[in-house]
Design a protein around this motif. Structure first.
Motif, PDB file in Angstrom:
ATOM      1  N   LEU A  37       0.825  -1.208   0.000  1.00 65.07           N
ATOM      2  CA  LEU A  37       0.000   0.000   0.000  1.00 65.07           C
ATOM      3  C   LEU A  37       0.860   1.258   0.000  1.00 65.07           C
ATOM      4  CD1 LEU A  37      -2.819   1.212   0.007  1.00 65.07           C
ATOM      5  CD2 LEU A  37      -2.744   1.207   2.504  1.00 65.07           C
ATOM      6  N   VAL A  38       1.929   1.266   0.788  1.00 61.44           N
ATOM      7  CA  VAL A  38       2.827   2.429   0.798  1.00 61.44           C
ATOM      8  C   VAL A  38       3.411   2.653  -0.592  1.00 61.44           C
ATOM      9  CG1 VAL A  38       5.030   3.303   1.671  1.00 61.44           C
ATOM     10  CG2 VAL A  38       3.363   2.323   3.258  1.00 61.44           C
ATOM     11  N   GLY A  39       3.867   1.583  -1.230  1.00 55.59           N
ATOM     12  CA  GLY A  39       4.436   1.722  -2.568  1.00 55.59           C
ATOM     13  C   GLY A  39       3.415   2.146  -3.601  1.00 55.59           C
ATOM     14  N   TRP A  40       2.206   1.597  -3.514  1.00 57.62           N
ATOM     15  CA  TRP A  40       1.145   1.944  -4.471  1.00 57.62           C
ATOM     16  C   TRP A  40       0.718   3.394  -4.287  1.00 57.62           C
ATOM     17  CZ3 TRP A  40      -4.381  -0.617  -4.625  1.00 57.62           C
ATOM     18  CH2 TRP A  40      -4.980  -0.372  -5.874  1.00 57.62           C
ATOM     19  N   ALA A  41       0.530   3.829  -3.035  1.00 61.43           N
ATOM     20  CA  ALA A  41       0.138   5.213  -2.772  1.00 61.43           C
ATOM     21  C   ALA A  41       1.208   6.176  -3.262  1.00 61.43           C
ATOM     22  CB  ALA A  41      -0.125   5.410  -1.286  1.00 61.43           C
ATOM     23  N   SER A  42       2.470   5.832  -3.069  1.00 60.23           N
ATOM     24  CA  SER A  42       3.564   6.676  -3.528  1.00 60.23           C
ATOM     25  C   SER A  42       3.582   6.770  -5.049  1.00 60.23           C
ATOM     26  CB  SER A  42       4.897   6.119  -3.009  1.00 60.23           C
ATOM     27  OG  SER A  42       5.984   6.875  -3.495  1.00 60.23           O
ATOM     28  N   ALA A  43       3.402   5.628  -5.728  1.00 60.40           N
ATOM     29  CA  ALA A  43       3.425   5.620  -7.190  1.00 60.40           C
ATOM     30  C   ALA A  43       2.246   6.394  -7.782  1.00 60.40           C
ATOM     31  CB  ALA A  43       3.424   4.181  -7.690  1.00 60.40           C
ATOM     32  N   LEU A  44       1.070   6.328  -7.136  1.00 61.08           N
ATOM     33  CA  LEU A  44      -0.117   7.008  -7.659  1.00 61.08           C
ATOM     34  C   LEU A  44      -0.057   8.523  -7.478  1.00 61.08           C
ATOM     35  CD1 LEU A  44      -3.087   4.711  -6.496  1.00 61.08           C
ATOM     36  CD2 LEU A  44      -2.302   5.104  -8.844  1.00 61.08           C
ATOM     37  N   THR A  45       0.609   8.976  -6.419  1.00 58.33           N
ATOM     38  CA  THR A  45       0.509  10.387  -6.034  1.00 58.33           C
ATOM     39  C   THR A  45       1.807  11.170  -6.151  1.00 58.33           C
ATOM     40  OG1 THR A  45       1.067   9.930  -3.722  1.00 58.33           O
ATOM     41  CG2 THR A  45      -1.264   9.747  -4.358  1.00 58.33           C
ATOM     42  N   GLY A  46       2.952  10.469  -6.247  1.00 62.54           N
ATOM     43  CA  GLY A  46       4.231  11.163  -6.219  1.00 62.54           C
ATOM     44  C   GLY A  46       4.733  11.451  -4.819  1.00 62.54           C
ATOM     45  N   LEU A  47       3.988  11.000  -3.806  1.00 62.29           N
ATOM     46  CA  LEU A  47       4.475  11.162  -2.437  1.00 62.29           C
ATOM     47  C   LEU A  47       5.805  10.425  -2.255  1.00 62.29           C
ATOM     48  CD1 LEU A  47       1.341  10.657  -0.125  1.00 62.29           C
ATOM     49  CD2 LEU A  47       2.824  12.674  -0.179  1.00 62.29           C
ATOM     50  N   GLU A  48       6.757  11.083  -1.591  1.00 59.34           N
ATOM     51  CA  GLU A  48       8.005  10.415  -1.232  1.00 59.34           C
ATOM     52  C   GLU A  48       7.692   9.229  -0.312  1.00 59.34           C
ATOM     53  OE1 GLU A  48      11.355   9.668   1.497  1.00 59.34           O
ATOM     54  OE2 GLU A  48       9.511  10.739   2.016  1.00 59.34           O
ATOM     55  N   THR A  49       8.504   8.194  -0.366  1.00 58.94           N
ATOM     56  CA  THR A  49       8.169   6.927   0.283  1.00 58.94           C
ATOM     57  C   THR A  49       7.868   7.086   1.767  1.00 58.94           C
ATOM     58  OG1 THR A  49       9.479   5.660  -1.313  1.00 58.94           O
ATOM     59  CG2 THR A  49       8.979   4.598   0.801  1.00 58.94           C
ATOM     60  N   LEU A  50       8.722   7.791   2.502  1.00 61.53           N
ATOM     61  CA  LEU A  50       8.479   7.918   3.940  1.00 61.53           C
ATOM     62  C   LEU A  50       7.278   8.803   4.235  1.00 61.53           C
ATOM     63  CD1 LEU A  50      12.000   7.984   5.630  1.00 61.53           C
ATOM     64  CD2 LEU A  50      10.404   6.086   5.335  1.00 61.53           C
ATOM     65  N   ASP A  51       6.999   9.780   3.377  1.00 55.65           N
ATOM     66  CA  ASP A  51       5.776  10.561   3.554  1.00 55.65           C
ATOM     67  C   ASP A  51       4.546   9.675   3.350  1.00 55.65           C
ATOM     68  OD1 ASP A  51       6.898  13.030   4.197  1.00 55.65           O
ATOM     69  OD2 ASP A  51       7.092  13.627   2.096  1.00 55.65           O
ATOM     70  N   ALA A  52       4.594   8.819   2.330  1.00 55.56           N
ATOM     71  CA  ALA A  52       3.487   7.882   2.117  1.00 55.56           C
ATOM     72  C   ALA A  52       3.355   6.926   3.296  1.00 55.56           C
ATOM     73  CB  ALA A  52       3.702   7.106   0.816  1.00 55.56           C
ATOM     74  N   TYR A  53       4.471   6.456   3.810  1.00 57.30           N
ATOM     75  CA  TYR A  53       4.495   5.557   4.971  1.00 57.30           C
ATOM     76  C   TYR A  53       3.846   6.235   6.170  1.00 57.30           C
ATOM     77  CZ  TYR A  53       6.779   2.378   8.398  1.00 57.30           C
ATOM     78  OH  TYR A  53       7.069   1.477   9.402  1.00 57.30           O
ATOM     79  N   GLN A  54       4.180   7.499   6.391  1.00 54.09           N
ATOM     80  CA  GLN A  54       3.615   8.229   7.521  1.00 54.09           C
ATOM     81  C   GLN A  54       2.109   8.413   7.361  1.00 54.09           C
ATOM     82  OE1 GLN A  54       3.298  10.202  11.090  1.00 54.09           O
ATOM     83  NE2 GLN A  54       5.060   9.051  10.291  1.00 54.09           N
ATOM     84  N   LEU A  55       1.652   8.759   6.152  1.00 55.36           N
ATOM     85  CA  LEU A  55       0.220   8.962   5.934  1.00 55.36           C
ATOM     86  C   LEU A  55      -0.551   7.663   6.106  1.00 55.36           C
ATOM     87  CD1 LEU A  55      -2.116  10.804   5.154  1.00 55.36           C
ATOM     88  CD2 LEU A  55      -1.570  10.370   2.740  1.00 55.36           C
ATOM     89  N   VAL A  56      -0.040   6.582   5.545  1.00 55.65           N
ATOM     90  CA  VAL A  56      -0.701   5.277   5.709  1.00 55.65           C
ATOM     91  C   VAL A  56      -0.721   4.877   7.173  1.00 55.65           C
ATOM     92  CG1 VAL A  56      -0.467   2.807   5.215  1.00 55.65           C
ATOM     93  CG2 VAL A  56      -0.263   4.473   3.362  1.00 55.65           C
ATOM     94  N   SER A  57       0.351   5.176   7.899  1.00 56.59           N
ATOM     95  CA  SER A  57       0.420   4.817   9.319  1.00 56.59           C
ATOM     96  C   SER A  57      -0.653   5.519  10.138  1.00 56.59           C
ATOM     97  CB  SER A  57       1.799   5.177   9.890  1.00 56.59           C
ATOM     98  OG  SER A  57       2.819   4.416   9.289  1.00 56.59           O
TER      99      SER A  57
END
Length: 337
Positions: free
Chosen positions: A269-289
């Motif tokens: 999910l972190v990788g998919w959210a990052s790929a869909l939105t351009g969010l940097e990986t740790l930012d995506a990780y933080q949002l998913v968390s």
């Protein structure tokens, strides 16, 4: 079949499949097709009342049958198959559930062996009122009954594994299979990585409803009439099964122990959210968390199933997943639910 052509596939008993892979196709379909599949319940329709104990009326390995497989033209390894569940209707006005010796989350099993007595084998019969949209629970040795919401789902759906494998329909893994999550309901699009020429899609194991985790190992098992639409996403791979609804994107991990299934789903999910939105990986990780959810599919199958989910509106202007396949298939099947 091609475009909006439709057909209904109704298997004879000897046409039911018990593996993903190792089977010849029952029909050929194309990207954009809408078709209906009749599926049997996990007991093959043999458990109909309290006296029909599964151990006596069913025979291993003939459990959890699926209808198919369907050869999807133009689907090749490295592609993704989008499967939109347009409608799932119980085929009968009853469903069944049960407890088994050495099966389920709250008993001794072959993986977790203890000296406690085995669970009693027992069957519950649920009345289904399709018009009222309810499933009737009636206790067998207690004074209680209650109507639960009818929430039909497909428990087992997948494609053939790669490397010439044939996997039991009881097993969930990267190819899909016995995922047993109530999020596989009408209105959901499932994304599966294609491993072999033609994908070889099959499905079955309907539930009238199921709690998150499927604790006793058995949902309210039903035969279904399921209408679906498919789309082949060329040149896009999908490592683990993914879901999309009007609200959410969800990823699925299958493994034992449960924490590994959780990690697989969260990682995807972190990788998919990052790929869909351009969010940097740790930012995506933080949002998913902070905003994600982790519903459990099952804790009883040979592999456990855990999902990771996030509301699409919380993501920064996400691009359409898989080129907008969910919205495209939803429009194609509008009015069928």
């Amino acid at each position: 079949m091609n475009g909006m052509d439709t057909f209904t596939y109704r298997p004879a008993r000897d046409e039911l499949a018990y593996t993903f892979g190792g089977r010849m196709p029952v029909a050929h379909v194309h990207s954009g097709d809408v078709f209906t599949v009749v599926t049997e319940d996990c007991f093959g329709g043999l458990v109909r009342g309290p006296a029909d104990l599964p151990s006596q009326v069913c025979r291993m390995p003939y459990l959890n049958p699926v209808s198919g497989p369907f050869f999807v033209e133009d689907a090749e390894p490295g592609d993704t198959l989008a499967v939109h569940l347009a409608a799932i209707t119980p085929a009968r006005d009853w469903g069944v559930s049960s407890t088994f010796p050495h099966f389920g989350a709250l008993t001794s099993t072959s993986h977790t062996a203890t000296l406690q007595p085995q669970l009693e084998e027992r069957v519950w019969v649920y009345g289904i009122d399709r018009q009222a949209g309810t499933v009737r629970f009636e206790a067998t040795r207690s004074d209680h009954s209650v109507d639960l919401p009818l929430d039909p789902m497909i428990g087992t759906i997948g494609v053939a594994p790669g490397a010439f494998e044939a996997r039991s329909t009881l097993v969930p893994d990267t190819h899909g299979g016995n995922l047993d999550t109530p999020h596989l309901r009408a209105g959901t699009t499932l994304y599966l990585g294609v491993n072999v020429h033609g994908a070889m899609l099959a499905l079955g194991d309907g539930h009238a409803r199921q709690g998150e985790g499927e604790a006793c190992g058995v949902g309210v098992e039903i035969a279904t009439t399921t209408t679906l639409a498919i789309d082949v996403i060329k040149g896009v791979s999908t490592p683990w099964p993914r879901l999309e609804t009007d609200r959410d994107i969800l990823t699925i991990g299958c493994a034992r122990p449960l924490e590994d299934a959780y990690r697989i789903a969260q990682h995807d999910l972190v990788g998919w959210a990052s790929a869909l939105t351009g969010l940097e990986t740790l930012d995506a990780y933080q949002l998913v968390s902070q905003a994600g959810r982790a519903p459990i599919g099952n804790v009883c199958d040979p592999n456990y199933t855990v999902l990771a989910a996030i509301d699409k509106t919380l993501l920064p202007a996400p691009g359409p997943a898989y080129g907008g396949a969910h919205e495209r298939l939803r429009r194609l099947t509008a009015g069928l639910r």
